[in-house]
Design a protein around this motif. Structure first.
Motif, PDB file in Angstrom:
ATOM      1  N   UNK A 261      19.951 -21.497  -0.797  1.00 14.15           N
ATOM      2  CA  UNK A 261      21.374 -21.216  -1.014  1.00 14.15           C
ATOM      3  C   UNK A 261      21.884 -20.298   0.092  1.00 14.15           C
ATOM      4  N   UNK A 262      22.834 -20.760   0.931  1.00 14.75           N
ATOM      5  CA  UNK A 262      23.342 -19.907   2.008  1.00 14.75           C
ATOM      6  C   UNK A 262      23.916 -18.588   1.497  1.00 14.75           C
ATOM      7  N   UNK A 263      24.486 -18.602   0.292  1.00  6.75           N
ATOM      8  CA  UNK A 263      25.073 -17.383  -0.252  1.00  6.75           C
ATOM      9  C   UNK A 263      24.016 -16.321  -0.556  1.00  6.75           C
ATOM     10  N   UNK A 264      22.764 -16.764  -0.764  1.00  5.63           N
ATOM     11  CA  UNK A 264      21.686 -15.822  -1.090  1.00  5.63           C
ATOM     12  C   UNK A 264      21.028 -15.230   0.152  1.00  5.63           C
ATOM     13  N   UNK A 265      21.265 -15.844   1.322  1.00  4.14           N
ATOM     14  CA  UNK A 265      20.508 -15.453   2.511  1.00  4.14           C
ATOM     15  C   UNK A 265      20.766 -13.992   2.892  1.00  4.14           C
ATOM     16  N   UNK A 266      22.043 -13.631   3.034  1.00  7.17           N
ATOM     17  CA  UNK A 266      22.377 -12.263   3.417  1.00  7.17           C
ATOM     18  C   UNK A 266      21.958 -11.269   2.349  1.00  7.17           C
ATOM     19  N   UNK A 267      22.108 -11.671   1.082  1.00  7.33           N
ATOM     20  CA  UNK A 267      21.708 -10.781  -0.002  1.00  7.33           C
ATOM     21  C   UNK A 267      20.209 -10.536   0.018  1.00  7.33           C
ATOM     22  N   UNK A 268      19.440 -11.564   0.334  1.00  6.45           N
ATOM     23  CA  UNK A 268      17.985 -11.418   0.411  1.00  6.45           C
ATOM     24  C   UNK A 268      17.621 -10.454   1.549  1.00  6.45           C
ATOM     25  N   UNK A 269      18.314 -10.613   2.692  1.00  7.58           N
ATOM     26  CA  UNK A 269      18.057  -9.710   3.820  1.00  7.58           C
ATOM     27  C   UNK A 269      18.357  -8.265   3.443  1.00  7.58           C
ATOM     28  N   UNK A 270      19.325  -8.067   2.565  1.00  6.99           N
ATOM     29  CA  UNK A 270      19.684  -6.721   2.135  1.00  6.99           C
ATOM     30  C   UNK A 270      18.559  -6.078   1.331  1.00  6.99           C
ATOM     31  N   UNK A 271      17.629  -6.886   0.823  1.00  5.82           N
ATOM     32  CA  UNK A 271      16.535  -6.365   0.025  1.00  5.82           C
ATOM     33  C   UNK A 271      15.301  -5.982   0.819  1.00  5.82           C
ATOM     34  N   UNK A 272      15.364  -6.069   2.152  1.00  9.34           N
ATOM     35  CA  UNK A 272      14.222  -5.642   2.964  1.00  9.34           C
ATOM     36  C   UNK A 272      14.028  -4.126   2.872  1.00  9.34           C
ATOM     37  N   UNK A 273      12.917  -3.657   3.402  1.00  4.32           N
ATOM     38  CA  UNK A 273      12.622  -2.220   3.328  1.00  4.32           C
ATOM     39  C   UNK A 273      13.654  -1.368   4.066  1.00  4.32           C
ATOM     40  N   UNK A 274      14.375  -1.983   4.989  1.00  2.00           N
ATOM     41  CA  UNK A 274      15.462  -1.296   5.695  1.00  2.00           C
ATOM     42  C   UNK A 274      16.588  -2.303   5.876  1.00  2.00           C
ATOM     43  N   UNK A 275      17.844  -1.891   5.826  1.00  2.00           N
ATOM     44  CA  UNK A 275      18.962  -2.840   5.879  1.00  2.00           C
ATOM     45  C   UNK A 275      19.379  -3.272   7.279  1.00  2.00           C
ATOM     46  N   UNK A 276      18.628  -2.941   8.330  1.00  2.00           N
ATOM     47  CA  UNK A 276      19.084  -3.219   9.689  1.00  2.00           C
ATOM     48  C   UNK A 276      19.359  -4.700   9.913  1.00  2.00           C
ATOM     49  N   UNK A 277      18.505  -5.587   9.391  1.00  2.00           N
ATOM     50  CA  UNK A 277      18.716  -7.026   9.580  1.00  2.00           C
ATOM     51  C   UNK A 277      20.008  -7.459   8.888  1.00  2.00           C
TER      52      UNK A 277
END
Length: 468
Positions: A261-277
């Motif tokens: 789901x394209x809508x989930x992609x950015x949200x998933x990236x927000x869940x990394x150990x740091x938000x830089x991506x």
């Protein structure tokens, strides 16, 4: 008196992959012709090729692989850079958040990676290979079996899309068909007992997408936020590729898989150990859909252990060992295996025993990459195929100590980079000077946040990207 008729020597390469093209380059001086047989249509330019699912994900070419390709096909690196690829010195041009903290961007790096799409890398290699009149491509043709017997392989059986079958004789057959290799089955049909096989599956899944970068990507760093194996979670990275684009891959273990789901992609990236991506992606334009891959198994056929191996048959690349793509080792291991094959044929041609010697030589770079990939993947709780031993746990603690030290010690950072780019064996990490440095620990304090340079921060300010 007339000379007896001598049939021309031909090598057949199964698969038009990067490994197949490098295999052709490796043996072209030892035969009169090389025919690369590919099951799919080969694109004329930097376009997707069927049968390469990993191409959708981040695909850097490590210096250990690029140097091997240069030895086989001099000038290839310059062609890649001219076509838009980026040469990224490590760790000089890396914003890297290790589980132990942010790495410094040490200058005078000895190793590097080539950042480009797999489509571009393959296209440049096809163009380079196509300049040699001794090498020909036969596309849309499948190899359905081997000719010969347990002692010697003498060619291949072919089938075209219309069902026409034929045989193609060859002095040498090289299997570079990848993960879908049929060599284990073909060996059984020839009367050769199949090899031992190792499979280590961490259960990771990957989601990738290409973006138009909001900043100029020339000399832009690779951004990488790997997971912390002690607390498994999501990981992600951004690689600057040709066309002023970012190639972005996100990954997660079972229970945390990214979706299509394209809508989930950015949200998933927000869940990394740091938000830089996620912070960078918020200002980039998506150019593709999201591609998800669950095939991340480390899979290896131990051909080098077989007591019986037919002359005239060699396996190379993913046909021997395929790795979890997050480590970026596949192309480099294939290139190093092809270079080992070239050295053997240059020394002794197609002499008796070449195939067995080649299989053992090809196994050496596989051993290094296998130890690195499996050593990481067995740390995940859901991994199947191997569980960490006491020795594994001690090694992981030591590597963690090295990574901690590398955040503030150039010598240790260089030693780690040399190994990770396949330019040095893992034994280099237990040199006396490295051991001593690990005991002492970092010589400089760890950076407190993402290590963008002032010039890069200015690019981000110009693009309206807020700095944190």
């Amino acid at each position: 008196m007339t000379e007896p008729h001598r049939a021309p020597t031909r090598a057949v390469v199964i698969g038009g992959s990067l490994a197949g093209m490098l295999a052709a380059a490796a043996v072209r001086d030892s035969v009169e012709s090389v025919e690369i047989v590919e099951a799919h249509e080969l694109p004329s330019g930097p376009e997707p090729r069927a049968g390469v699912p990993q191409a959708a994900h981040i695909h850097p070419l490590l210096s250990g692989g690029m140097d091997a390709i240069e030895a086989l096909l001099p000038g290839t690196a310059d062609r890649l850079l001219a076509a838009g690829a980026n040469r990224v010195p490590m760790t000089t041009n890396m914003v890297y958040y290790s589980p132990e903290g942010w790495y410094r961007r040490w200058q005078n790096s000895t190793q590097y990676l080539i950042a480009a799409s797999r489509d571009l890398i393959d296209s440049v290699l096809r163009s380079r290979i196509g300049e040699d009149p001794r090498i020909a491509f036969r596309s849309r043709t499948r190899v359905t079996g081997l000719l010969g017997g347990a002692d010697r392989v003498t060619g291949v059986r072919l089938r075209t899309p219309d069902g026409t079958e034929s045989e193609l004789a060859a002095r040498l057959v090289i299997d570079a068909s990848g993960r879908s290799t049929r060599t284990p089955r073909w060996l059984t049909e020839l009367g050769v007992d199949g090899p031992a096989e190792s499979r280590i599956d961490s259960g990771l899944a990957y989601a990738s997408r290409i973006y138009r970068a909001p900043v100029c990507t020339r000399d832009w760093p690779v951004v990488n936020v790997p997971p912390d194996p002690r607390r498994p979670g999501a990981a992600g990275g951004i690689v600057p590729i040709e066309g002023n684009r970012w190639h972005v891959s996100l990954s997660g273990p079972p229970g945390m898989h990214p979706t299509r789901d394209p809508a989930d992609f950015a949200a998933y990236a927000r869940g990394l150990r740091h938000p830089v991506v996620a912070d960078l992606l918020a200002h980039a334009e998506p150019l593709t859909d999201v591609t998800v891959t669950h095939t991340t198994v480390n899979q290896r056929h131990h051909y080098e252990r077989l007591r019986v191996w037919p002359e005239g048959l060699i396996a190379l690349g993913d046909s021997v060992a395929a790795f979890n793509p997050v480590y970026g080792h596949g192309m480099s291991v294939a290139a190093q295996g092809a270079l080992a094959l070239r050295r053997l044929t240059a020394d002794s041609g197609l002499s008796q025993g070449l195939a067995r010697r080649a299989q053992r030589a090809i196994a050496r770079p596989v051993d290094v990459a296998w130890s690195l990939a499996v050593g990481q993947d067995i740390r995940y709780p859901a991994t199947q195929g191997h569980r960490p031993t006491v020795a594994d746990r001690l090694l992981h603690r030591y590597v963690g100590r090295l990574s901690h030290t590398a955040t503030g010690n150039f010598r240790v950072a260089t030693a780690l980079t040399d190994v990770l780019t396949l330019k040095a064996p893992p034994a280099g990490l237990v040199r006396p000077d490295v051991l001593l440095a690990a005991v002492i620990g970092p010589l400089r304090p760890r950076p407190s946040g993402p290590t963008f340079t002032e010039e890069e921060r200015q690019r981000m300010r110009d693009a309206g990207i807020p700095l944190k």
